[in-house]
Write a protein that holds these residues in place. Structure first.
Motif, short mmCIF file in Angstrom:
data_model
loop_
_atom_site.label_atom_id
_atom_site.label_comp_id
_atom_site.label_asym_id
_atom_site.label_seq_id
_atom_site.Cartn_x
_atom_site.Cartn_y
_atom_site.Cartn_z
N ARG A 11 -11.24 2.82 -6.42
CA ARG A 11 -12.18 2.02 -5.66
C ARG A 11 -11.63 1.19 -4.48
O ARG A 11 -12.41 1.17 -3.57
CB ARG A 11 -12.40 0.45 -6.40
N VAL A 12 -10.38 0.86 -4.28
CA VAL A 12 -9.90 0.59 -3.05
C VAL A 12 -10.10 1.59 -1.94
O VAL A 12 -10.50 1.22 -0.74
CB VAL A 12 -8.28 0.15 -3.16
N LYS A 13 -9.91 2.82 -2.12
CA LYS A 13 -10.17 3.80 -1.05
C LYS A 13 -11.23 3.89 -0.92
O LYS A 13 -11.80 4.04 0.43
CB LYS A 13 -9.45 5.18 -1.69
N ALA A 47 1.85 -6.54 0.58
CA ALA A 47 1.44 -5.13 -0.02
C ALA A 47 0.80 -4.72 1.26
O ALA A 47 -0.17 -5.09 2.09
CB ALA A 47 0.54 -5.40 -1.01
N PHE A 48 1.06 -3.37 1.47
CA PHE A 48 0.47 -2.50 2.48
C PHE A 48 -0.20 -1.36 1.83
O PHE A 48 0.53 -0.64 0.89
CB PHE A 48 1.45 -2.15 3.41
N ILE A 49 -1.45 -1.10 1.89
CA ILE A 49 -2.34 -0.38 1.31
C ILE A 49 -2.98 0.53 2.16
O ILE A 49 -3.83 0.40 2.95
CB ILE A 49 -3.30 -1.06 0.32
N PRO A 50 -2.55 1.75 2.56
CA PRO A 50 -3.02 2.61 3.29
C PRO A 50 -4.29 3.42 2.93
O PRO A 50 -4.13 3.84 1.56
CB PRO A 50 -1.72 3.59 3.87
N LEU A 51 -4.80 4.10 3.63
CA LEU A 51 -6.01 4.99 3.35
C LEU A 51 -5.66 6.09 2.77
O LEU A 51 -5.97 6.65 1.81
CB LEU A 51 -7.06 4.85 4.50
N ILE A 56 2.59 0.28 -0.50
CA ILE A 56 3.87 -0.28 -0.46
C ILE A 56 4.11 -1.71 -0.89
O ILE A 56 3.14 -2.45 -0.26
CB ILE A 56 4.58 0.16 0.97
N LEU A 57 5.10 -2.01 -1.54
CA LEU A 57 4.96 -3.51 -1.97
C LEU A 57 6.48 -3.97 -1.23
O LEU A 57 7.53 -3.31 -1.35
CB LEU A 57 5.15 -3.73 -3.33
N ILE A 58 6.48 -5.01 -0.44
CA ILE A 58 7.65 -5.70 0.02
C ILE A 58 7.90 -7.06 -0.53
O ILE A 58 7.00 -7.88 -0.53
CB ILE A 58 7.25 -5.86 1.51
N THR A 59 8.89 -7.03 -0.88
CA THR A 59 9.43 -8.35 -1.92
C THR A 59 10.61 -9.02 -1.25
O THR A 59 11.64 -8.37 -0.77
CB THR A 59 9.62 -8.20 -3.21
N PHE A 95 4.07 4.05 8.94
CA PHE A 95 2.72 4.02 9.53
C PHE A 95 2.70 2.74 10.75
O PHE A 95 2.00 2.91 11.35
CB PHE A 95 1.94 3.26 8.61
N ALA A 96 4.15 2.68 11.05
CA ALA A 96 3.95 1.51 12.45
C ALA A 96 3.68 1.92 13.45
O ALA A 96 3.23 1.31 14.28
CB ALA A 96 5.37 0.73 12.32
#
Length: 389
Positions: A11-13, A47-51, A56-59, A95-96
């Motif tokens: 769904r997110v995509k 959280a970074f959610i690429p198409l 990726i989760l950053i904690t 992705f940066a």
């Protein structure tokens, strides 16, 4: 890559494609929780959610211990030290260097309470300005509306988390239903309910990292008549036998919320008229549940409940609000159910149905609030504790 909640990420995509975004970057704990099933404590996570690619989760290193239930495999740990430290971690992502249109949380007006209940680091203009300066290929655009729409639809995985909250609530309600055979203060009932639920973490240690119950009791003619206000506050008032005792119970478990209400008669010996009032409210809930079909206007669901209640002699004590969404925040804006409310109820929506009667003449407040999920098989209520006086 396999996700525990593939339904969500599919769904997110689709949402990203529709919004013409290359990805999402979220920092608010409720949004990080939504995507990762990890509930940040301080607001230093992301959280970074690429198409195209894996999320990726950053904690922060001090919170990684609580990320064991995450549904994102790629975890990056860092030592937090303000915005610069997090932006430095983001700059390390593959992705940066790509030219990307990234959705961020720029116009959020209300945020969820944290487990600790005090200061929370949130994204704001200094963070976005610094991020734009350091990651020059990223175009940051507001994605608040998209995030709200995504969060409105609960997956099977989320439903299980939300159902767990009301499983723990049962114990607190059971304890106070028994205690109300005697006259008690509002605060005595509230603290008994909260402590009973919080202490249940011992029996759920394999499934629960965080639990916090917030119980608000409004009893008797004076306080009960005000229980329709947008807040309830437990006081030192000692409720008398025959008066109504209403409890608003908001509990979070691992960051997922419940919002339920029950009402009893102090002394547990209701009159015929009090039983009739309870039957009226339960009847209004039943009508709302029957009207809750995918695509139905929210105001029609409200109307079904309201007309049932207004047709009785108790109608003059009814107030104009029926329900709201719930999830990783206590009050989610989709759906909202009230007269002339916009929108529709849809598959996956999780919301309250909470009609009530309020007035000094009826000795307080009589509200019942159910948490329901609109599923393929119909409306499912997750709060199983009896709705009786």
């Amino acid at each position: 890559m396999l996700f525990i909640d593939k339904e969500k990420f599919d769904r997110v995509k689709k949402g990203l494609e529709k919004s013409k975004l290359d990805g999402l970057l979220v920092r608010l704990p409720e949004n990080v929780l939504y995507f990762s099933n990890w509930w940040p404590i301080t607001g230093w996570g992301a959280a970074f959610i690429p198409l195209d690619g894996d999320p990726i989760l950053i904690t922060p290193d001090s919170e990684t211990i609580f990320a064991k239930r995450r549904i994102i495999n790629d975890l990056r740990e860092y030592e937090p030290n303000g915005n610069d430290a997090l932006i430095n971690e983001l700059s390390k992502l593959s992705f940066a260097e790509k030219k990307m249109k990234i959705g961020v949380e720029k116009t959020v007006e209300a945020i969820a309470c944290t487990h600790l209940g005090y200061e929370l680091s949130i994204p704001n203009n200094p963070f976005f300005d610094k991020l734009s300066k350091e990651l020059k290929n990223w175009e940051l655009v507001d994605a608040t509306n998209l995030l709200t729409e995504l969060r409105a639809v609960k997956t099977e995985f989320e439903f299980k988390q939300l159902k767990l909250v009301n499983e723990l609530n049962y114990y607190g309600l059971e304890a106070i239903a028994d205690a109300l055979h005697q006259e008690k203060t509002e605060m005595e009932i509230a603290t008994l309910c909260e402590s009973t639920i919080n202490n249940k973490i011992v029996d759920y240690k394999d499934n629960v990292d965080f639990v916090r119950a917030f119980a608000f009791v409004m009893g008797g003619p004076e306080n009960g008549a005000r229980a329709c206000w947008p807040y309830n506050i437990s006081s030192a008032y000692k409720m008398k036998k025959g008066e109504l005792c209403m409890i608003e119970l908001n509990t979070q478990v691992n960051g997922y919320w419940s919002d339920i209400t029950r009402t009893w008669v102090v002394g547990r010996n209701p009159t015929t008229e009090q039983r009739d009032m309870m039957d009226t409210i339960n009847g209004g809930i039943e009508e709302a549940m029957k009207a809750s079909k995918p695509g139905t206007a929210t105001h029609e669901v409200d109307k079904a409940s309201r007309e049932f209640i207004i047709a009785t002699k108790w109608g003059k004590y009814h107030t104009p609000f029926l329900g709201h969404g719930i999830g990783v925040k206590l009050h989610e804006p989709i759906p909202m159910l009230y007269p002339n409310s916009p929108g529709t109820v849809e598959l996956g929506h999780y919301y309250t149905i909470e009609p009530g009667l309020y007035g000094k003449e009826i000795k307080g407040a009589l509200r019942i609030e159910r948490d329901v999920w609109l599923s393929d098989s119909g409306v499912i209520a997750t709060d199983e504790f009896p709705c009786e006086l």
